[in-house]
Design a protein around this motif. Structure first.
Motif, PDB file in Angstrom:
ATOM      1  N   LEU A  18       0.849  -1.188   0.000  1.00 23.78           N
ATOM      2  CA  LEU A  18       0.000   0.000   0.000  1.00 23.78           C
ATOM      3  C   LEU A  18       0.888   1.242   0.000  1.00 23.78           C
ATOM      4  CD1 LEU A  18      -2.793   1.445   0.470  1.00 23.78           C
ATOM      5  CD2 LEU A  18      -2.358   1.159   2.919  1.00 23.78           C
ATOM      6  N   ASP A  64       0.676   4.945   1.014  1.00 25.16           N
ATOM      7  CA  ASP A  64      -0.171   5.841   1.799  1.00 25.16           C
ATOM      8  C   ASP A  64       0.514   7.198   1.913  1.00 25.16           C
ATOM      9  OD1 ASP A  64      -1.906   7.054   3.519  1.00 25.16           O
ATOM     10  OD2 ASP A  64      -1.748   5.580   5.114  1.00 25.16           O
ATOM     11  N   GLN A  65      -0.036   8.187   1.206  1.00 22.68           N
ATOM     12  CA  GLN A  65       0.511   9.545   1.214  1.00 22.68           C
ATOM     13  C   GLN A  65       2.011   9.548   0.915  1.00 22.68           C
ATOM     14  OE1 GLN A  65      -0.780  10.956   5.099  1.00 22.68           O
ATOM     15  NE2 GLN A  65      -2.702  11.738   4.238  1.00 22.68           N
ATOM     16  N   ARG A  78      -8.197  -0.018  -0.467  1.00 22.33           N
ATOM     17  CA  ARG A  78      -8.371   1.033  -1.471  1.00 22.33           C
ATOM     18  C   ARG A  78      -9.393   2.074  -1.021  1.00 22.33           C
ATOM     19  NH1 ARG A  78      -7.129   0.687  -6.739  1.00 22.33           N
ATOM     20  NH2 ARG A  78      -7.256  -1.593  -6.772  1.00 22.33           N
ATOM     21  N   LYS A 130     -10.538   4.924   3.447  1.00 26.25           N
ATOM     22  CA  LYS A 130     -10.422   6.331   3.863  1.00 26.25           C
ATOM     23  C   LYS A 130     -11.412   7.258   3.151  1.00 26.25           C
ATOM     24  CE  LYS A 130      -5.630   6.320   5.452  1.00 26.25           C
ATOM     25  NZ  LYS A 130      -4.287   6.943   5.337  1.00 26.25           N
ATOM     26  N   ASN A 132      -6.809   4.942  -1.911  1.00 29.00           N
ATOM     27  CA  ASN A 132      -5.396   4.628  -1.718  1.00 29.00           C
ATOM     28  C   ASN A 132      -4.817   4.004  -2.976  1.00 29.00           C
ATOM     29  OD1 ASN A 132      -4.646   5.502   0.895  1.00 29.00           O
ATOM     30  ND2 ASN A 132      -5.744   3.788   1.820  1.00 29.00           N
TER      31      ASN A 132
END
Length: 328
Positions: free
Chosen positions: A188, A190-191, A233, A236, A244
């Protein structure tokens, strides 16, 4: 066994009767508790302080001797070096919503509920999934270094222990320490940070003998990996954030790849504990890594726990009941 006292609760992470627990305490370090299903080589106890669903809630860990330890630093990564079995610390039982995590910046790293903007965090129910769809937790003695760029993802780590999604049939309990077989891994992003998600199964699960690699998950639990990908995915989106992203176009990598990632994160953790890299706000206080400059005595560890203040207010988990439906 769980003993409940006002604002102070203890439980054995491995459900043993008193005679068995006493016998385990006498075992030499690294010895097995006996034949039959695989047993933990060490037994851990948890102690709750504060009210669940409150900012002051903490779940501390003790070893079989009753001494406070860090689940991040003092529980060994491997349960069996020859068979690649690993210890997993369960943070979130399946079907629950509270975003519980090892408190990496606090002394002895108890499990706590994450807080953002002054509010306790819960993962949303996104139809058809209720809360987390696996038992979720982390491998101890691993660290995804935020200053080290991963060659395969071209992104740095997320500053946490490596996450585990345990796919067995049993709903585990928060604070359990279980032996798991590693099956594969998902990357993943993430940011802009790499946030690895291991896929594993409890070795004591009734179906564990059928699972050896990621292809077995596809064979024996069809749809589970696809559901896992979609969960990460979309989870959030109810917070107003975008979907994501993933490395490798969302492909799950196999066991061999996952083991190399674990090895790398363990090396990063060792550098962290030996003060060979910048750990930032990470708290490295430990009781059992004797050559670490962050090592403390049993008495110091007890004082650290006893100095923790906690709220008397009982929290609320109303967000567990809210459902979200995402249209195309």
């Amino acid at each position: 066994m769980r003993v409940r006292l006002p604002l102070l609760r203890t439980s054995w992470a491995w459900r043993l009767g008193a005679p068995a627990a006493a016998a385990a305490a006498r075992l030499p370090r690294g010895a097995s508790a006996g034949p039959g299903p695989r047993r933990a080589m060490a037994f851990y106890r948890t102690e709750e302080r504060g009210q669940p669903h409150s900012p002051g809630y903490r779940l501390f860990f003790k070893n079989v001797a009753g001494h406070y330890i860090s689940p991040f630093h003092d529980i060994p990564l491997k349960a069996d070096s020859e068979e690649n079995l690993f210890n997993m610390v369960v943070e979130v039982p399946r079907w629950t919503n509270a975003k519980m995590e090892i408190a990496t910046e606090e002394p002895l790293n108890p499990i706590k509920q994450d807080v953002k903007d002054g509010k306790l965090r819960y993962v949303a129910n996104i139809f058809p999934h209720k809360g987390y769809i696996w038992n979720y937790g982390a491998l101890p003695q691993t660290w995804e270094d935020p200053h080290r760029k991963d060659k395969s993802t071209d992104c740095c780590g997320d500053n946490d222990p490596i996450d585990v999604c345990e796919i067995g049939s049993k709903v585990l309990s928060r604070g359990d320490v279980v032996h798991v077989k590693i099956l594969g891994i998902l990357a993943l992003i993430d940011q802009g940070e790499t946030d690895w998600k291991l896929i594993a199964i409890n070795v004591n699960d009734p179906e564990a003998s059928k699972f050896h690699d990621i292809e077995d998950v596809k064979k024996y639990k069809p749809g589970y990996l696809e559901a896992t990908l979609n969960w990460f995915r979309f989870y959030k989106i109810p917070e107003g954030k975008p979907e994501n992203q993933f490395a490798f176009n969302g492909e799950f990598k196999n066991k061999a790849f996952a083991l190399e990632v674990i090895k790398s994160t363990h090396e990063c953790w060792k550098a962290l504990l030996m003060e060979k890299c910048a750990g930032g706000a990470i708290n490295c206080t430990n009781v059992q890594v004797c050559d670490s400059p962050f090592h403390c005595s049993q008495e110091e560890a007890r004082s650290l726990v006893e100095s923790v203040s906690f709220s008397l207010n009982k929290g609320s988990n109303e967000e567990d009941q809210v459902w979200h439906f995402l249209g195309k």
